[in-house]
Design a protein around this motif. Sequence first.
Motif, PDB file in Angstrom:
ATOM      1  N   ALA A 145       0.839  -1.207   0.000  1.00 24.76           N
ATOM      2  CA  ALA A 145       0.000   0.000   0.000  1.00 24.76           C
ATOM      3  C   ALA A 145       0.870   1.252   0.000  1.00 24.76           C
ATOM      4  O   ALA A 145       0.622   2.207  -0.745  1.00 24.76           O
ATOM      5  CB  ALA A 145      -0.913  -0.011   1.224  1.00 24.76           C
ATOM      6  N   ARG A 146       1.937   1.212   0.787  1.00 28.58           N
ATOM      7  CA  ARG A 146       2.826   2.378   0.902  1.00 28.58           C
ATOM      8  C   ARG A 146       3.531   2.631  -0.422  1.00 28.58           C
ATOM      9  O   ARG A 146       3.608   3.761  -0.906  1.00 28.58           O
ATOM     10  CB  ARG A 146       3.838   2.109   2.011  1.00 28.58           C
ATOM     11  CG  ARG A 146       4.838   3.219   2.233  1.00 28.58           C
ATOM     12  CD  ARG A 146       5.644   2.964   3.502  1.00 28.58           C
ATOM     13  NE  ARG A 146       6.516   4.090   3.828  1.00 28.58           N
ATOM     14  CZ  ARG A 146       7.050   4.266   5.046  1.00 28.58           C
ATOM     15  NH1 ARG A 146       6.792   3.389   6.027  1.00 28.58           N
ATOM     16  NH2 ARG A 146       7.839   5.304   5.291  1.00 28.58           N
ATOM     17  N   LYS A 147       3.988   1.541  -1.063  1.00 30.68           N
ATOM     18  CA  LYS A 147       4.742   1.653  -2.321  1.00 30.68           C
ATOM     19  C   LYS A 147       3.838   2.158  -3.440  1.00 30.68           C
ATOM     20  O   LYS A 147       4.175   3.078  -4.181  1.00 30.68           O
ATOM     21  CB  LYS A 147       5.322   0.284  -2.677  1.00 30.68           C
ATOM     22  CG  LYS A 147       6.042   0.181  -4.011  1.00 30.68           C
ATOM     23  CD  LYS A 147       6.526  -1.261  -4.227  1.00 30.68           C
ATOM     24  CE  LYS A 147       7.030  -1.506  -5.632  1.00 30.68           C
ATOM     25  NZ  LYS A 147       8.279  -0.774  -5.956  1.00 30.68           N
ATOM     26  N   ILE A 148       2.640   1.555  -3.538  1.00 35.62           N
ATOM     27  CA  ILE A 148       1.708   1.969  -4.601  1.00 35.62           C
ATOM     28  C   ILE A 148       1.335   3.435  -4.409  1.00 35.62           C
ATOM     29  O   ILE A 148       1.305   4.227  -5.350  1.00 35.62           O
ATOM     30  CB  ILE A 148       0.465   1.071  -4.604  1.00 35.62           C
ATOM     31  CG1 ILE A 148       0.836  -0.374  -4.962  1.00 35.62           C
ATOM     32  CG2 ILE A 148      -0.606   1.605  -5.561  1.00 35.62           C
ATOM     33  CD1 ILE A 148      -0.202  -1.400  -4.559  1.00 35.62           C
ATOM     34  N   GLY A 149       1.076   3.811  -3.153  1.00 33.62           N
ATOM     35  CA  GLY A 149       0.713   5.207  -2.877  1.00 33.62           C
ATOM     36  C   GLY A 149       1.811   6.160  -3.288  1.00 33.62           C
ATOM     37  O   GLY A 149       1.567   7.120  -4.016  1.00 33.62           O
ATOM     38  N   ALA A 150       3.035   5.872  -2.881  1.00 32.86           N
ATOM     39  CA  ALA A 150       4.139   6.794  -3.181  1.00 32.86           C
ATOM     40  C   ALA A 150       4.375   6.877  -4.682  1.00 32.86           C
ATOM     41  O   ALA A 150       4.619   7.942  -5.230  1.00 32.86           O
ATOM     42  CB  ALA A 150       5.405   6.327  -2.465  1.00 32.86           C
ATOM     43  N   GLU A 151       4.204   5.731  -5.380  1.00 37.37           N
ATOM     44  CA  GLU A 151       4.464   5.735  -6.832  1.00 37.37           C
ATOM     45  C   GLU A 151       3.345   6.415  -7.607  1.00 37.37           C
ATOM     46  O   GLU A 151       3.502   6.744  -8.769  1.00 37.37           O
ATOM     47  CB  GLU A 151       4.629   4.295  -7.336  1.00 37.37           C
ATOM     48  CG  GLU A 151       6.039   4.020  -7.818  1.00 37.37           C
ATOM     49  CD  GLU A 151       6.118   2.807  -8.708  1.00 37.37           C
ATOM     50  OE1 GLU A 151       6.546   1.767  -8.207  1.00 37.37           O
ATOM     51  OE2 GLU A 151       5.741   2.911  -9.898  1.00 37.37           O
ATOM     52  N   GLY A 152       2.196   6.591  -6.945  1.00 39.61           N
ATOM     53  CA  GLY A 152       1.083   7.241  -7.657  1.00 39.61           C
ATOM     54  C   GLY A 152       1.063   8.746  -7.459  1.00 39.61           C
ATOM     55  O   GLY A 152       0.389   9.460  -8.192  1.00 39.61           O
TER      56      GLY A 152
END
Length: 752
Positions: free
Chosen positions: A360-367
Amino acid sequence: MKNLNLASSALLVALALSCGQPAKKAFDGPAYLDESLPLEERVEDALSRMTTEEKVALTHAQSKFSSAGVPRLGIPEVWCTDGPHGIRAEVLWDEWDQAGWTSDSCTAFPALTALAASWDPSLAGLYGTVIGEEARYRKKDVLLGPGVNIYRSPLNGRNFEYMGEDPFLASRMVVPYVQGVQSNNVAACVKHYALNNQETARFFTNVTVDDRTLYEIYLPAFKAAVEGGAWAIMGSYNLYKGQWNCHNQYLLNDILKGEWGFDGVVISDWGGVHDTDQAITNGLDMEFGSWTNGLTMGMTNAYDSYFLAAPYLDRIRSGKVGVTELDDKARRILRLIFRTSMSPEHKRGKFTSPEHYAAARKIGAEGIVLLKNEGDVLPIKDARKILVVGENAVKMMTVGGGSSSLKAQHEVSPLDGLREALPGVEIVYERGYVGDAGGEYNGVTTGQDLSEKRSAAQLIADAVKAAQGADYVIYIGGLNKSDHQDAEGADRELYGLPYGQDAVIEALAATHPKLVVVNISGNAVAMPWVSRVPALVQDWYLGSEAGHSLADVLTGAVNPSGKLPFTFPVAMEDGPLKTAEQYPGVPGDRKWESSFGAVPILEETYSEGIYVGYRWYESKQIAPLFPFGYGLSYTTFAYGEPKVSKAVTTDGSVSVSVPVTNTGSVAGAEVVQFYVADPEASVDRPVKELKGFDKVWLEPGETKTVTVQLTRESLSFFDAARHAWVAEPGRFDVLVGASSADIRGTVSFELK
Ligand code: GLC
């Protein structure tokens, strides 16, 4: 036949013993339970053992989110769950309200607009896998998501659940998500099929759209999902060609099951079924949420009164209808069951694991999309004191917004995320404005007390005062999940920021040189102050890890690489929707005989045709505030000359390559976009259309060559008269860019 089987199994045993293997006992139960048999054999065997009543029971709900199995045969019921961003709290048998379980607080993943903004299909695969694990762990067989309706109006309340304005981007991002979910023996149910591009009057709007627009803009993401193997599709509430989309001959039988060969299940939206005869013949397989409150209202409103329940049985028993459609529905539902709860894979799933939070953290930061960074204000450096202003810095966003609302195990707010990431920095907070102090949905409460006594003027004065002496001011505002914001059931009524936020931003911009504005929303908004703000970040509803993802980007722990999945127009008036007929529709002469009286059905015409999003703005040379595909990085990238694999092609298969170099001092990722133009087309076509992209990670100084493969399909438009995709011979240009408005090179080739 029996004896032969006996002999052959004896021979098998003898053979196995002779080579010292323990004999694998041949399964001696009924075929539908034999997990070694092919799926279709198990389906046919189960179907052959079922009564008409049992088949009919499969086709409609028995509770708010479940439909019957076949208890006599040990075939389990089918459990559905919202939503696209996480597994909804368990609800009472026939209520929307949560059941108050203590074991269903989930991982809230980022909104799908954030996933689309990552332009990273591998991330979509990760997303689908982890949300599928949570669904499987919670013993759910159908995940009611993802949503892939095209972003036609910036006012649509549910754009935050979808994947932007471009059918190619949505098509590329939806498939790995679906496959990830389904790798857990959970069906993805891609929604809302189709033409459900607004929340206003969603239950009774009849959309008129030409075939070319339907096939080029509104169907591709659904078609890609079906070709990617989706096991379920959800019909939408609205109408198309005068038929309700949950039982629509054109969309469901002709296109979905006919042209695309869909072998899965069509599930209605909740309350989207209106007619038994149409539900029987027009492609619906499972009816949910019809206007009844189930078992508590006695026979007149129990599930037996569903359109595909007693009324269906009566028609069969009276000979009015046959069982051909019923067998097809039952076959599809059994296929769903044998792909999910009765799959031979027996996946277990996982729930709220560290890996899920990391995803969740990775997807959020990459978006997250960096829209402005004048003077390299970001990432935050040499700060001793930071002022954070804005309700969205503290307000929980996982609760509310409609059926995607969640009961999250935790939600890190932007303020908490920043404090955690910058332990040595004094971070003070000012409310700045009051938006929505509420915090409850379907019985799930945030527990936050956002009450506020100060006036708007006082709040601004306090924020301006607190800005003195701060090294940075970080304003965190935008929209929220309240009604007429980013929420199901109603569209926004204003394009600009609500709650007087513009005044707060203007006051802070006048006060402090290092102002960072973070806009949290699922839609574009007006930004009249944009020229007076040095740093601007488009943030999304990022779920449990929202604060960590944002802090990762603002501190530079993650170099932002997101690109806008939809255009930010300067003003609504710049957009394609000029008349009430186009949006939200005007009352026609048809009526919906609803359970609360006769309602005039709105007639809505998508007369802008294919000119949606950047296709529109570019055709009219209207400069947007921020263009489709736009996003900055903390580093810079240089593009070399694009090359095409051949100057002439006869089948359209051409690859286009471009070297990209990281010319800055930090590692970063660039989304290289490939747009196709057809300057010699015999029909009107957009200036250019996205037909390829790839995300590339580069160390400082590193160069990689990005290559995309074009096909005949990449060059084609949909010819409604011929009902076929057509690529006309002649010159095609491929424009390679860092955004739709930042073209770094063009190559051409000829299609013979
Ligand atoms: C809602 C939504 C749909 C959701 C369903 C069940 O009205 O339109 O997306 O999955 O009903 O909550």
